[in-house]
Write a protein that holds these residues in place. Sequence first.
Motif, PDB file in Angstrom:
ATOM      1  N   MET A   1       0.865  -1.199   0.107  1.00 36.46           N
ATOM      2  CA  MET A   1      -0.155  -0.091  -0.061  1.00 36.46           C
ATOM      3  C   MET A   1       0.998   1.207   0.106  1.00 36.46           C
ATOM      4  N   ARG A   2       1.900   1.338   0.901  1.00 38.76           N
ATOM      5  CA  ARG A   2       2.681   2.345   0.742  1.00 38.76           C
ATOM      6  C   ARG A   2       3.333   2.852  -0.399  1.00 38.76           C
ATOM      7  N   THR A   3       3.897   1.518  -1.087  1.00 34.98           N
ATOM      8  CA  THR A   3       4.499   1.706  -2.358  1.00 34.98           C
ATOM      9  C   THR A   3       3.736   2.394  -3.259  1.00 34.98           C
ATOM     10  N   SER A   4       2.443   1.825  -3.166  1.00 36.99           N
ATOM     11  CA  SER A   4       1.445   2.506  -4.407  1.00 36.99           C
ATOM     12  C   SER A   4       1.085   3.720  -4.237  1.00 36.99           C
ATOM     13  N   ASN A   5       0.961   4.263  -2.672  1.00 37.34           N
ATOM     14  CA  ASN A   5       0.621   5.601  -2.494  1.00 37.34           C
ATOM     15  C   ASN A   5       1.784   6.276  -2.854  1.00 37.34           C
ATOM     16  N   HIS A   6       3.116   6.162  -2.569  1.00 36.82           N
ATOM     17  CA  HIS A   6       4.377   6.734  -3.016  1.00 36.82           C
ATOM     18  C   HIS A   6       4.319   6.965  -4.593  1.00 36.82           C
ATOM     19  N   LEU A   7       4.049   5.788  -5.346  1.00 37.40           N
ATOM     20  CA  LEU A   7       4.084   6.053  -6.657  1.00 37.40           C
ATOM     21  C   LEU A   7       3.102   6.987  -7.219  1.00 37.40           C
ATOM     22  N   ILE A   8       1.706   6.919  -6.597  1.00 39.96           N
ATOM     23  CA  ILE A   8       0.882   7.957  -7.076  1.00 39.96           C
ATOM     24  C   ILE A   8       1.190   9.323  -6.601  1.00 39.96           C
ATOM     25  N   GLY A   9       1.911   9.574  -5.512  1.00 42.00           N
ATOM     26  CA  GLY A   9       2.226  10.818  -5.236  1.00 42.00           C
ATOM     27  C   GLY A   9       3.171  11.361  -6.148  1.00 42.00           C
ATOM     28  N   VAL A  10       4.082  10.452  -6.418  1.00 39.69           N
ATOM     29  CA  VAL A  10       5.236  10.922  -7.232  1.00 39.69           C
ATOM     30  C   VAL A  10       4.686  11.491  -8.812  1.00 39.69           C
ATOM     31  N   LEU A  11       3.753  10.432  -9.230  1.00 45.98           N
ATOM     32  CA  LEU A  11       3.044  10.818 -10.367  1.00 45.98           C
ATOM     33  C   LEU A  11       2.463  12.096 -10.517  1.00 45.98           C
ATOM     34  N   ASN A  12       1.627  12.407  -9.186  1.00 42.51           N
ATOM     35  CA  ASN A  12       0.858  13.564  -9.366  1.00 42.51           C
ATOM     36  C   ASN A  12       1.963  14.715  -9.053  1.00 42.51           C
ATOM     37  N   PHE A  13       2.997  14.708  -8.462  1.00 41.43           N
ATOM     38  CA  PHE A  13       4.052  15.680  -8.568  1.00 41.43           C
ATOM     39  C   PHE A  13       4.490  15.693 -10.023  1.00 41.43           C
ATOM     40  N   LEU A  14       4.521  14.715 -10.624  1.00 41.37           N
ATOM     41  CA  LEU A  14       5.217  14.974 -12.190  1.00 41.37           C
ATOM     42  C   LEU A  14       3.979  15.657 -12.887  1.00 41.37           C
ATOM     43  N   THR A  15       2.626  15.264 -12.718  1.00 40.80           N
ATOM     44  CA  THR A  15       1.693  16.358 -13.475  1.00 40.80           C
ATOM     45  C   THR A  15       1.784  17.700 -12.954  1.00 40.80           C
ATOM     46  N   PHE A  16       2.173  17.984 -11.869  1.00 41.63           N
ATOM     47  CA  PHE A  16       1.993  19.155 -11.469  1.00 41.63           C
ATOM     48  C   PHE A  16       3.108  19.855 -11.995  1.00 41.63           C
ATOM     49  N   LEU A  17       4.343  19.356 -12.119  1.00 42.72           N
ATOM     50  CA  LEU A  17       5.521  20.013 -13.114  1.00 42.72           C
ATOM     51  C   LEU A  17       4.936  20.159 -14.549  1.00 42.72           C
ATOM     52  N   LEU A  18       4.267  19.065 -15.234  1.00 40.68           N
ATOM     53  CA  LEU A  18       3.775  19.243 -16.577  1.00 40.68           C
ATOM     54  C   LEU A  18       2.892  20.285 -16.761  1.00 40.68           C
ATOM     55  N   SER A  19       2.014  20.955 -15.685  1.00 39.54           N
ATOM     56  CA  SER A  19       1.328  21.736 -15.937  1.00 39.54           C
ATOM     57  C   SER A  19       1.838  23.071 -16.181  1.00 39.54           C
ATOM     58  N   ILE A  20       3.217  23.274 -15.730  1.00 44.57           N
ATOM     59  CA  ILE A  20       4.001  24.508 -15.788  1.00 44.57           C
ATOM     60  C   ILE A  20       4.372  25.050 -17.180  1.00 44.57           C
ATOM     61  N   PRO A  21       4.746  24.095 -18.099  1.00 43.05           N
ATOM     62  CA  PRO A  21       4.877  24.502 -19.510  1.00 43.05           C
ATOM     63  C   PRO A  21       3.506  25.036 -20.133  1.00 43.05           C
ATOM     64  N   ILE A  22       2.636  24.274 -19.747  1.00 41.67           N
ATOM     65  CA  ILE A  22       1.197  24.503 -20.322  1.00 41.67           C
ATOM     66  C   ILE A  22       0.783  25.984 -19.850  1.00 41.67           C
ATOM     67  N   LEU A  23       0.894  26.210 -18.789  1.00 39.68           N
ATOM     68  CA  LEU A  23       0.656  27.664 -18.226  1.00 39.68           C
ATOM     69  C   LEU A  23       1.588  28.539 -18.784  1.00 39.68           C
ATOM     70  N   GLY A  24       2.910  28.284 -19.056  1.00 42.83           N
ATOM     71  CA  GLY A  24       3.923  28.993 -19.531  1.00 42.83           C
ATOM     72  C   GLY A  24       3.429  29.495 -20.954  1.00 42.83           C
ATOM     73  N   GLY A  25       3.035  28.392 -21.830  1.00 41.53           N
ATOM     74  CA  GLY A  25       2.712  28.520 -22.997  1.00 41.53           C
ATOM     75  C   GLY A  25       1.464  29.753 -23.061  1.00 41.53           C
ATOM     76  N   GLY A  26       0.502  29.429 -22.157  1.00 44.67           N
ATOM     77  CA  GLY A  26      -0.481  30.603 -22.323  1.00 44.67           C
ATOM     78  C   GLY A  26      -0.042  31.737 -21.744  1.00 44.67           C
ATOM     79  N   ILE A  27       0.862  32.041 -21.051  1.00 42.29           N
ATOM     80  CA  ILE A  27       1.437  33.105 -20.548  1.00 42.29           C
ATOM     81  C   ILE A  27       2.365  33.863 -21.695  1.00 42.29           C
ATOM     82  N   TRP A  28       2.963  33.169 -22.415  1.00 43.70           N
ATOM     83  CA  TRP A  28       3.680  33.459 -23.423  1.00 43.70           C
ATOM     84  C   TRP A  28       2.782  34.007 -24.671  1.00 43.70           C
ATOM     85  N   LEU A  29       1.792  33.319 -24.956  1.00 43.68           N
ATOM     86  CA  LEU A  29       0.814  33.733 -26.056  1.00 43.68           C
ATOM     87  C   LEU A  29       0.305  35.009 -25.519  1.00 43.68           C
ATOM     88  N   SER A  30       0.190  35.327 -24.045  1.00 45.37           N
ATOM     89  CA  SER A  30      -0.475  36.556 -23.717  1.00 45.37           C
ATOM     90  C   SER A  30       0.316  37.791 -24.021  1.00 45.37           C
TER      91      SER A  30
END
Length: 286
Positions: A1-30
Amino acid sequence: MRTSNHLIGVLNFLTFLLSIPILGGGIWLSSRANNTDCLKFLQWPLIIIGVSIMVVSLAGFAGACYRNTFLMRLYLVVMFLVIAVLIGFIIFAYVVTDKGPGRRVLNRGYMDYYLQDYSGWLEERVASHSYWGKIASCVRDSKVCAKMGRVDSNGIPEPADVFYLRKLTSVQSGCCKPPTDCGYIYQNETVWNLGSGLMSANPDCSKWSNDQGFLCYRCDSCKAGVLASLKKSWRKVSVINIVVMIILVIVYIIAYAAYRNNKRMDNDEPYGEARMTKSHPSHFQL
């Protein structure tokens, strides 16, 4: 259980980082909209998608850390919707910017732009009277034409043969000078004389003005130049969006598998065995 939760936590942190270039693209277009493109409504979908991914990722991260099933389910559902919207947005961006390359001109470093080379929703929106007045005013206020000026040490503008070889942006070419086929005679970057008469039936020829407040802002070539600039900007951002979307899909699949594994472990199921197997064990299991 602990391993699965850690994996999900790491993946969500990765998706959080992936949101930055999308947000940056919108700001650049602005920022592009404020400087040259001047269609400010187009960057908002990207900014909203980027912020949504960021917020949902934090919810999934919290759900993994605190084993909150509701947050994890919310994360999976909302992230699926966000990915679907992102895919639709990428398709939309490519469809509305599909047409309209500039036309190369003989013995010129720049290209000319014609509104008839464009079609579809974006062209109709830019060319409409209700929008073009605001866009033209934005282009004028950006001083993009005034920034074209080049002079030597004596304050003399660069000669025509040097200007003709310059690599102008689509907005500079379409809005700051008359179309080449009009036959105007170059004086400096934004001042052109009629000469012996017009050489073309292009309606933009009569719309050109040496008044620095007008230039070719009323021309169809200026509208085409703005569309070409939008196309270039959106294609750059779309490449980033496609890469991020592919990574998001992979991360989502892994996160869903980890979530399913957590549910099995919550139900005290050995990994790889379904409830049906536990309820009705077979004598022939391997």
